[in-house]
Motif scaffolding. Structure first.
Motif, mmCIF file in Angstrom:
data_model
loop_
_atom_site.group_PDB
_atom_site.id
_atom_site.type_symbol
_atom_site.label_atom_id
_atom_site.label_comp_id
_atom_site.label_asym_id
_atom_site.label_seq_id
_atom_site.Cartn_x
_atom_site.Cartn_y
_atom_site.Cartn_z
ATOM 1 N N SER A 80 13.082 9.241 -145.563
ATOM 2 C CA SER A 80 13.079 8.270 -146.538
ATOM 3 C C SER A 80 13.187 6.402 -146.468
ATOM 4 O O SER A 80 13.668 6.321 -144.906
ATOM 5 N N VAL A 81 12.534 6.587 -147.328
ATOM 6 C CA VAL A 81 12.764 4.518 -146.473
ATOM 7 C C VAL A 81 13.886 3.918 -146.697
ATOM 8 O O VAL A 81 14.460 2.674 -145.996
ATOM 9 N N SER A 82 14.828 4.334 -147.567
ATOM 10 C CA SER A 82 16.406 4.377 -148.080
ATOM 11 C C SER A 82 17.338 4.795 -146.220
ATOM 12 O O SER A 82 17.695 3.562 -146.505
ATOM 13 N N GLY A 83 16.848 6.204 -146.021
ATOM 14 C CA GLY A 83 17.445 6.179 -144.985
ATOM 15 C C GLY A 83 17.195 5.459 -144.033
ATOM 16 O O GLY A 83 18.073 4.647 -142.937
ATOM 17 N N ARG A 143 15.253 -2.303 -147.969
ATOM 18 C CA ARG A 143 14.050 -1.599 -148.125
ATOM 19 C C ARG A 143 12.670 -2.103 -148.257
ATOM 20 O O ARG A 143 11.880 -1.491 -147.838
ATOM 21 N N PRO A 144 12.779 -2.706 -149.249
ATOM 22 C CA PRO A 144 11.639 -3.866 -149.442
ATOM 23 C C PRO A 144 10.609 -3.675 -147.928
ATOM 24 O O PRO A 144 9.654 -3.840 -147.938
ATOM 25 N N HIS A 183 6.144 -2.163 -144.064
ATOM 26 C CA HIS A 183 6.367 -2.305 -142.260
ATOM 27 C C HIS A 183 5.967 -0.532 -142.221
ATOM 28 O O HIS A 183 5.087 -0.363 -141.554
ATOM 29 N N LEU A 184 6.550 0.250 -142.832
ATOM 30 C CA LEU A 184 5.996 1.801 -143.119
ATOM 31 C C LEU A 184 4.442 1.965 -143.505
ATOM 32 O O LEU A 184 3.551 2.644 -143.518
ATOM 33 N N LYS A 185 4.013 0.575 -145.002
ATOM 34 C CA LYS A 185 2.390 0.413 -145.014
ATOM 35 C C LYS A 185 1.675 0.051 -143.669
ATOM 36 O O LYS A 185 0.481 1.130 -143.496
ATOM 37 N N VAL A 186 2.541 -0.813 -142.862
ATOM 38 C CA VAL A 186 1.026 -0.922 -141.319
ATOM 39 C C VAL A 186 0.884 0.305 -141.070
ATOM 40 O O VAL A 186 0.038 -0.108 -140.546
#
Length: 105
Positions: free
Chosen positions: A29-32, A41-42, A47-50
């Motif tokens: 997850s993002v939190s992990g 987290r933001p 970065h995940l979006k990219v």
């Protein structure tokens, strides 16, 4: 549509490469991911979006969270591109060995 250049742009950032490496080990997850990194987290979400736009990661909803994982199709495309570079490099090396120039002889 995902283009090959997006792979290199996405993985050109050291934080994104680290996120990618973490996801190779296991979905998260993002939190992990944020707990494992020195970023917020933001920032992890950005970065995940990219990485997702480049086709390298995918996500699924699990309760209130999204779990991110490596996208096998995107990874296969990246691997194929790397293999093409490697093949060209080996072909160039073979040509240089079989047909040396005066400078190489």
């Amino acid at each position: 549509m995902v283009t090959n250049a997006n792979y290199w742009t996405a993985l050109g950032d050291s934080t994104r490469r680290t996120i990618f490496e973490l996801l190779v080990e296991q979905p998260c997850s993002v939190s992990g991911l944020a707990r494992a990194l020195p970023v917020t987290r933001p920032a992890v979400s950005q970065h995940l979006k990219v990485l997702k736009d480049a086709g390298l990661v995918a996500d699924t909803r699990s309760g209130k969270e999204r779990i991110y994982r490596i996208d096998p199709d995107g990874l296969a495309s990246l691997r194929a591109e790397i293999d093409r570079f490697w093949s060209k490099t080996l072909a160039g090396y073979k040509l240089a060995v079989e047909h040396p120039t005066k400078d190489q002889a």
